[in-house]
Design a protein around this motif. Structure first.
Motif, PDB file in Angstrom:
ATOM      1  N   ARG A 172     -59.947 -61.563  96.353  1.00 18.32           N
ATOM      2  CA  ARG A 172     -59.975 -61.863  97.788  1.00 18.32           C
ATOM      3  C   ARG A 172     -61.389 -61.684  98.341  1.00 18.32           C
ATOM      4  O   ARG A 172     -61.857 -62.507  99.141  1.00 18.32           O
ATOM      5  N   HIS A 173     -62.076 -60.629  97.907  1.00 22.37           N
ATOM      6  CA  HIS A 173     -63.458 -60.429  98.357  1.00 22.37           C
ATOM      7  C   HIS A 173     -64.348 -61.581  97.885  1.00 22.37           C
ATOM      8  O   HIS A 173     -65.218 -62.047  98.630  1.00 22.37           O
ATOM      9  N   ILE A 174     -64.150 -62.029  96.662  1.00 21.70           N
ATOM     10  CA  ILE A 174     -64.948 -63.141  96.126  1.00 21.70           C
ATOM     11  C   ILE A 174     -64.783 -64.374  97.002  1.00 21.70           C
ATOM     12  O   ILE A 174     -65.775 -65.046  97.353  1.00 21.70           O
ATOM     13  N   GLN A 175     -63.560 -64.681  97.381  1.00 20.28           N
ATOM     14  CA  GLN A 175     -63.320 -65.860  98.218  1.00 20.28           C
ATOM     15  C   GLN A 175     -63.986 -65.716  99.587  1.00 20.28           C
ATOM     16  O   GLN A 175     -64.532 -66.679 100.123  1.00 20.28           O
ATOM     17  N   HIS A 176     -63.964 -64.513 100.141  1.00 19.95           N
ATOM     18  CA  HIS A 176     -64.592 -64.301 101.452  1.00 19.95           C
ATOM     19  C   HIS A 176     -66.111 -64.357 101.358  1.00 19.95           C
ATOM     20  O   HIS A 176     -66.764 -64.851 102.286  1.00 19.95           O
ATOM     21  N   VAL A 177     -66.674 -63.873 100.271  1.00 22.33           N
ATOM     22  CA  VAL A 177     -68.124 -63.992 100.092  1.00 22.33           C
ATOM     23  C   VAL A 177     -68.518 -65.458  99.973  1.00 22.33           C
ATOM     24  O   VAL A 177     -69.505 -65.905 100.587  1.00 22.33           O
ATOM     25  N   LEU A 178     -67.746 -66.215  99.212  1.00 15.16           N
ATOM     26  CA  LEU A 178     -68.034 -67.647  99.055  1.00 15.16           C
ATOM     27  C   LEU A 178     -67.950 -68.397 100.381  1.00 15.16           C
ATOM     28  O   LEU A 178     -68.678 -69.371 100.599  1.00 15.16           O
ATOM     29  N   ALA A 179     -67.074 -67.919 101.271  1.00 11.83           N
ATOM     30  CA  ALA A 179     -66.880 -68.604 102.550  1.00 11.83           C
ATOM     31  C   ALA A 179     -67.829 -68.132 103.642  1.00 11.83           C
ATOM     32  O   ALA A 179     -67.916 -68.774 104.703  1.00 11.83           O
ATOM     33  N   GLU A 180     -68.567 -67.054 103.402  1.00 11.02           N
ATOM     34  CA  GLU A 180     -69.425 -66.473 104.441  1.00 11.02           C
ATOM     35  C   GLU A 180     -70.800 -67.130 104.446  1.00 11.02           C
ATOM     36  O   GLU A 180     -71.537 -67.068 103.456  1.00 11.02           O
ATOM     37  N   PRO A 181     -71.189 -67.761 105.568  1.00  6.40           N
ATOM     38  CA  PRO A 181     -72.493 -68.433 105.631  1.00  6.40           C
ATOM     39  C   PRO A 181     -73.685 -67.502 105.403  1.00  6.40           C
ATOM     40  O   PRO A 181     -74.733 -67.944 104.926  1.00  6.40           O
ATOM     41  N   GLN A 182     -73.542 -66.213 105.739  1.00  6.84           N
ATOM     42  CA  GLN A 182     -74.660 -65.284 105.588  1.00  6.84           C
ATOM     43  C   GLN A 182     -74.818 -64.771 104.157  1.00  6.84           C
ATOM     44  O   GLN A 182     -75.805 -64.118 103.837  1.00  6.84           O
ATOM     45  N   ALA A 183     -73.806 -65.042 103.292  1.00  2.00           N
ATOM     46  CA  ALA A 183     -73.780 -64.415 101.978  1.00  2.00           C
ATOM     47  C   ALA A 183     -73.827 -65.441 100.857  1.00  2.00           C
ATOM     48  O   ALA A 183     -73.480 -66.612 101.021  1.00  2.00           O
ATOM     49  N   GLU A 184     -74.261 -64.961  99.697  1.00  2.00           N
ATOM     50  CA  GLU A 184     -74.257 -65.741  98.467  1.00  2.00           C
ATOM     51  C   GLU A 184     -73.657 -64.874  97.369  1.00  2.00           C
ATOM     52  O   GLU A 184     -74.023 -63.698  97.231  1.00  2.00           O
ATOM     53  N   LEU A 185     -72.726 -65.414  96.599  1.00  2.00           N
ATOM     54  CA  LEU A 185     -72.126 -64.671  95.503  1.00  2.00           C
ATOM     55  C   LEU A 185     -73.060 -64.749  94.299  1.00  2.00           C
ATOM     56  O   LEU A 185     -73.158 -65.776  93.632  1.00  2.00           O
ATOM     57  N   LEU A 186     -73.746 -63.645  94.034  1.00  2.00           N
ATOM     58  CA  LEU A 186     -74.680 -63.609  92.921  1.00  2.00           C
ATOM     59  C   LEU A 186     -73.959 -63.439  91.599  1.00  2.00           C
ATOM     60  O   LEU A 186     -74.277 -64.124  90.615  1.00  2.00           O
ATOM     61  N   ALA A 187     -72.964 -62.511  91.566  1.00  2.00           N
ATOM     62  CA  ALA A 187     -72.349 -62.195  90.281  1.00  2.00           C
ATOM     63  C   ALA A 187     -70.963 -61.606  90.457  1.00  2.00           C
ATOM     64  O   ALA A 187     -70.637 -61.004  91.489  1.00  2.00           O
ATOM     65  N   VAL A 188     -70.163 -61.804  89.407  1.00  2.00           N
ATOM     66  CA  VAL A 188     -68.883 -61.112  89.248  1.00  2.00           C
ATOM     67  C   VAL A 188     -69.049 -60.167  88.074  1.00  2.00           C
ATOM     68  O   VAL A 188     -69.487 -60.568  86.992  1.00  2.00           O
ATOM     69  N   VAL A 189     -68.729 -58.901  88.282  1.00  2.00           N
ATOM     70  CA  VAL A 189     -68.900 -57.883  87.248  1.00  2.00           C
ATOM     71  C   VAL A 189     -67.523 -57.379  86.845  1.00  2.00           C
ATOM     72  O   VAL A 189     -66.832 -56.716  87.628  1.00  2.00           O
ATOM     73  N   ASP A 190     -67.112 -57.696  85.638  1.00  8.73           N
ATOM     74  CA  ASP A 190     -65.790 -57.318  85.145  1.00  8.73           C
ATOM     75  C   ASP A 190     -65.777 -57.522  83.628  1.00  8.73           C
ATOM     76  O   ASP A 190     -66.169 -58.597  83.156  1.00  8.73           O
ATOM     77  N   PRO A 191     -65.342 -56.528  82.847  1.00  5.75           N
ATOM     78  CA  PRO A 191     -65.420 -56.655  81.393  1.00  5.75           C
ATOM     79  C   PRO A 191     -64.377 -57.582  80.784  1.00  5.75           C
ATOM     80  O   PRO A 191     -64.500 -57.966  79.619  1.00  5.75           O
ATOM     81  N   LEU A 192     -63.354 -57.960  81.543  1.00  2.00           N
ATOM     82  CA  LEU A 192     -62.254 -58.749  80.986  1.00  2.00           C
ATOM     83  C   LEU A 192     -62.587 -60.245  80.968  1.00  2.00           C
ATOM     84  O   LEU A 192     -63.374 -60.727  81.787  1.00  2.00           O
ATOM     85  N   PRO A 193     -61.974 -60.998  80.057  1.00  2.00           N
ATOM     86  CA  PRO A 193     -62.176 -62.459  80.027  1.00  2.00           C
ATOM     87  C   PRO A 193     -61.840 -63.130  81.355  1.00  2.00           C
ATOM     88  O   PRO A 193     -62.473 -64.115  81.728  1.00  2.00           O
ATOM     89  N   LEU A 194     -60.827 -62.588  82.066  1.00  2.00           N
ATOM     90  CA  LEU A 194     -60.472 -63.167  83.364  1.00  2.00           C
ATOM     91  C   LEU A 194     -61.644 -63.083  84.329  1.00  2.00           C
ATOM     92  O   LEU A 194     -61.893 -64.011  85.106  1.00  2.00           O
ATOM     93  N   GLY A 195     -62.385 -61.968  84.288  1.00  2.60           N
ATOM     94  CA  GLY A 195     -63.556 -61.828  85.147  1.00  2.60           C
ATOM     95  C   GLY A 195     -64.599 -62.874  84.838  1.00  2.60           C
ATOM     96  O   GLY A 195     -65.224 -63.445  85.743  1.00  2.60           O
ATOM     97  N   GLN A 196     -64.801 -63.140  83.557  1.00  3.22           N
ATOM     98  CA  GLN A 196     -65.760 -64.164  83.140  1.00  3.22           C
ATOM     99  C   GLN A 196     -65.313 -65.537  83.617  1.00  3.22           C
ATOM    100  O   GLN A 196     -66.123 -66.342  84.098  1.00  3.22           O
ATOM    101  N   GLN A 197     -64.011 -65.791  83.541  1.00  8.00           N
ATOM    102  CA  GLN A 197     -63.475 -67.077  84.000  1.00  8.00           C
ATOM    103  C   GLN A 197     -63.650 -67.240  85.508  1.00  8.00           C
ATOM    104  O   GLN A 197     -64.055 -68.314  85.985  1.00  8.00           O
TER     105      GLN A 197
END
Length: 345
Positions: free
Chosen positions: A18-43
């Motif tokens: 949910r946070h990822i989606q809100h960062v993507l939608a926020e004009p002031q922000a840019e999603l630099l990275a997702v940090v998660d050891p699981l394959p789902l995080g990489q996906q």
């Protein structure tokens, strides 16, 4: 100042996504990275057109975000927060900030010493409805606030408890749900001086509580009752009344009732009840509904995080504020266990 704030999200579980989606939608922000050891995080990183790293340490070696959102399991919030502080990266940490007061104090002390902003994800404070309620209360229109009633009554289906940790200590509605309501009440009314609580698990018989009733004494003299149960079919809870999360069906009931010497207020409808000319139980009551614009508080929280990183605002919910809310929850658990009134020092 026109550059977008580069944010990383640590943890790609339900709230992390949910946070990822809100960062993507926020004009002031840019999603630099997702940090998660699981394959789902990489996906998820690939789908979000963001970089992926298995750990904070791996990210900080090559990329430095302006801020990080920590949405990992509760048990590692402090360890992840300390990593961010050591790297000088402002952090928005999901609630609870820590599992106990000592660990929380360690994290906040490190952040304060390093001058690194910490925010806690009590996002409901950002809700325009709560902001408007605070304006009404602070205006004095209701007179002196003397009493409040907060309810979290709903039914979590039986298959919710198929996951083992949800049946264990620490996973009941006091830690998972009431903590939000306590934070709202602290924001609206100030500090809580003492609590007395009772818990029950008579319906499901799990180790964890399913129902609790709490008396809260505020420093102002206000008395509040909070009652929570995840085992009753009922419409009186934040989830079922505010429409904040579309996953829950919305009712037209209230979850908080607030009483003052000159009037009362319902939340979330923001109905103000007052006498016309003379305050008396013999006199007719008049109701006025206060209008407020609806906005997603999770989106507003991300926006404020960007402003804090830029030095434009102080955190609405600082690390210290998050820890003070946790302190009340710990006192409630202590009181329920001992049967005694607990004074918060």
């Amino acid at each position: 100042m026109d550059r977008k704030v580069k944010l990383a999200v640590l943890g790609a579980g339900l709230i992390g996504r949910r946070h990822i989606q809100h960062v993507l939608a926020e004009p002031q922000a840019e999603l630099l990275a997702v940090v998660d050891p699981l394959p789902l995080g990489q996906q998820i990183a690939r789908e979000s057109v963001a970089k992926w790293f298995p750990s904070f340490a791996a990210m900080i070696e090559t990329d430095r975000p302006d801020g990080i959102i920590i949405a990992t399991p509760n048990q590692v919030h402090v360890a992840n927060g300390l990593e961010a502080v050591a790297a000088g990266v402002p952090a928005l940490i999901e609630k609870p900030i820590a599992g106990d007061m000592a660990a929380g104090e360690k994290l906040i002390g490190a952040a304060e010493a390093a001058g690194v902003p910490l925010l806690v994800g009590h996002h409901r404070r950002h809700n325009p409805m709560i902001q408007k309620a605070k304006q009404i209360i602070d205006s004095g229109e209701l007179g002196r606030i003397l009493v409040a009633n907060a309810m979290f009554w709903l039914f979590k289906p039986d298959d919710y408890f198929d996951i083992d940790w949800r049946r264990q200590a620490g996973a009941g509605p006091v830690f998972l749900n009431l903590i939000h309501d306590v934070d709202n009440l602290r924001y609206l009314f100030g500090e809580i001086a003492a609590v007395q609580a009772r818990e029950s698990n008579v319906a499901r018989g799990n180790v964890v509580e399913e129902t609790a009733v709490i008396l809260m004494e505020f420093a102002s003299g206000l008395l509040a009752i909070a009652s929570v149960s995840d085992t009753v079919v009922a419409p009186w809870s934040w989830e079922m009344t505010t429409g904040e999360n579309p996953a829950y069906p919305k009712t037209e009931e209230a979850c908080y009732l607030i009483g003052g010497t000159h009037g009362s207020l319902t939340i979330p409808a923001l109905d103000v009840w007052k006498n016309g000319t003379k305050r008396s139980w013999w006199e007719p009551l008049e109701k006025r509904r206060v209008a407020v614009q609806t906005e997603d508080p999770l989106a507003l929280q991300i926006r404020q995080f960007c402003k804090v990183i830029r030095g434009e605002e102080e955190p609405l919910v600082s690390g210290r504020e998050g820890l003070n809310t946790l302190k009340v929850i710990m006192a409630i658990k202590q009181s329920a266990e001992s049967g005694e009134r607990v004074v918060l020092g």
